[in-house]
Structures are given as structure tokens and as C-alpha cells.
Design a protein around this motif. Structure first.
Motif, PDB file in Angstrom:
ATOM      1  N   ALA A   2      45.749  62.278 112.114  1.00 50.73           N
ATOM      2  CA  ALA A   2      46.457  61.442 111.145  1.00 50.73           C
ATOM      3  C   ALA A   2      45.550  60.355 110.608  1.00 50.73           C
ATOM      4  O   ALA A   2      44.667  59.862 111.291  1.00 50.73           O
ATOM      5  N   LEU A   4      45.270  56.956 107.505  1.00 53.11           N
ATOM      6  CA  LEU A   4      45.944  55.813 106.915  1.00 53.11           C
ATOM      7  C   LEU A   4      45.518  55.738 105.467  1.00 53.11           C
ATOM      8  O   LEU A   4      44.339  55.935 105.156  1.00 53.11           O
ATOM      9  N   GLN A  27      40.237  57.794 107.840  1.00 55.00           N
ATOM     10  CA  GLN A  27      40.439  58.818 108.859  1.00 55.00           C
ATOM     11  C   GLN A  27      39.426  58.616 109.969  1.00 55.00           C
ATOM     12  O   GLN A  27      38.265  58.327 109.706  1.00 55.00           O
ATOM     13  N   PRO A  55      51.071  60.193 107.031  1.00 50.94           N
ATOM     14  CA  PRO A  55      52.215  59.559 107.683  1.00 50.94           C
ATOM     15  C   PRO A  55      52.231  58.036 107.562  1.00 50.94           C
ATOM     16  O   PRO A  55      53.287  57.436 107.536  1.00 50.94           O
ATOM     17  N   THR A  56      51.078  57.401 107.483  1.00 53.50           N
ATOM     18  CA  THR A  56      51.041  55.949 107.425  1.00 53.50           C
ATOM     19  C   THR A  56      50.443  55.502 106.099  1.00 53.50           C
ATOM     20  O   THR A  56      49.292  55.793 105.804  1.00 53.50           O
ATOM     21  N   THR A  57      51.243  54.802 105.303  1.00 50.80           N
ATOM     22  CA  THR A  57      50.798  54.285 104.019  1.00 50.80           C
ATOM     23  C   THR A  57      51.075  52.791 103.979  1.00 50.80           C
ATOM     24  O   THR A  57      52.147  52.340 104.357  1.00 50.80           O
ATOM     25  N   VAL A  58      50.088  52.025 103.511  1.00 46.78           N
ATOM     26  CA  VAL A  58      50.238  50.582 103.351  1.00 46.78           C
ATOM     27  C   VAL A  58      50.121  50.280 101.870  1.00 46.78           C
ATOM     28  O   VAL A  58      49.120  50.615 101.245  1.00 46.78           O
TER      29      VAL A  58
END
Length: 119
Positions: A2, A4, A27, A55-58
Motif C-alpha cells: 500500500a 500514500l 510507496q 487506500p490512503t489519500t491526503v
């Protein structure tokens, strides 16, 4: 593994001269791709840009995204006096990843200077 993605931030990288609004794909703890906010990959004339399906978005609209900053003159002296500062708490939230203590101990320690790298 995963990753970001940081989207829509103002990306400033003094080493490369970059100053643009864009997206970053991270990554395995490293920057894997920089993309223009309109979808094209940096240095790419077309392309898919940075994938937004991780899966992780900022969302970083209105924020600056930059490599870690260096504060080359702090007075922290952590754990020695009640006035000492925890560099992790004070620096990391402000984007500082390296801090140099510029002589918090005073003159009694002569020319000895302590360097603490905050990771």
C-alpha cells in the motif's frame, strides 16, 4: 504494498527547482511519482498521472508539500531543565526533520555543541 497519495498540494523542491501544484505518490517510504494536479505525470506529455485509487489519500489543497526542513539554530536542551523542549513534538509538526542545537547548555560547556537529528 500500500502507498500514500498526497493530492492538490503546492509542491516545492528547491533541489530540482520545482514549485507547482500537484500530487505525490509515496510507496515503500519513498516518492515514487510526482504528477501534475490535472492528471499528467511530471515530465510526461500525457500519461495517466498519479493513481488516486490507493487506500490512503491526503488532500493537501492550500498546503505546502516539501522535503524535510532544517532548523540550524535551536535551543532545546531536552531532559536537562524544565524549559527543555522535545524536538520531535516541536519540529515534526512544522515540517522540520533536522534540528541543530546551537548551544543550549550555555558557556559552561565551552565549544561543545550537540546535534540531534529528528527522524
Amino acid at each position: 504494498m500500500a502507498g500514500l497519495i498526497i493530492t492538490g498540494g503546492r509542491i516545492i523542491d528547491p533541489a530540482s527547482g520545482m514549485d507547482t501544484v500537484g500530487d505525490l505518490l509515496i510507496q515503500d517510504g519513498r516518492i515514487a511519482q510526482v504528477g501534475n494536479h490535472n492528471g499528467g505525470a511530471s515530465g510526461d506529455s500525457g500519461g495517466a498521472g498519479v493513481s488516486k485509487t490507493l487506500p490512503t489519500t491526503v488532500e493537501a489543497n492550500g498546503c505546502i508539500v516539501t522535503p524535510g526542513l532544517i532548523d540550524c539554530h535551536v535551543h532545546a536542551y531536552e531532559h536537562v531543565t524544565p524549559l527543555g523542549l522535545n524536538l520531535d513534538e516541536r519540529c515534526l509538526s512544522r515540517g522540520v526533520t533536522t534540528a541543530v542545537d546551537a548551544g543550549s547548555a550555555g558557556t559552561q560547556y565551552g565549544n561543545v555543541k550537540r546535534i540531534k537529528v529528528v527522524l
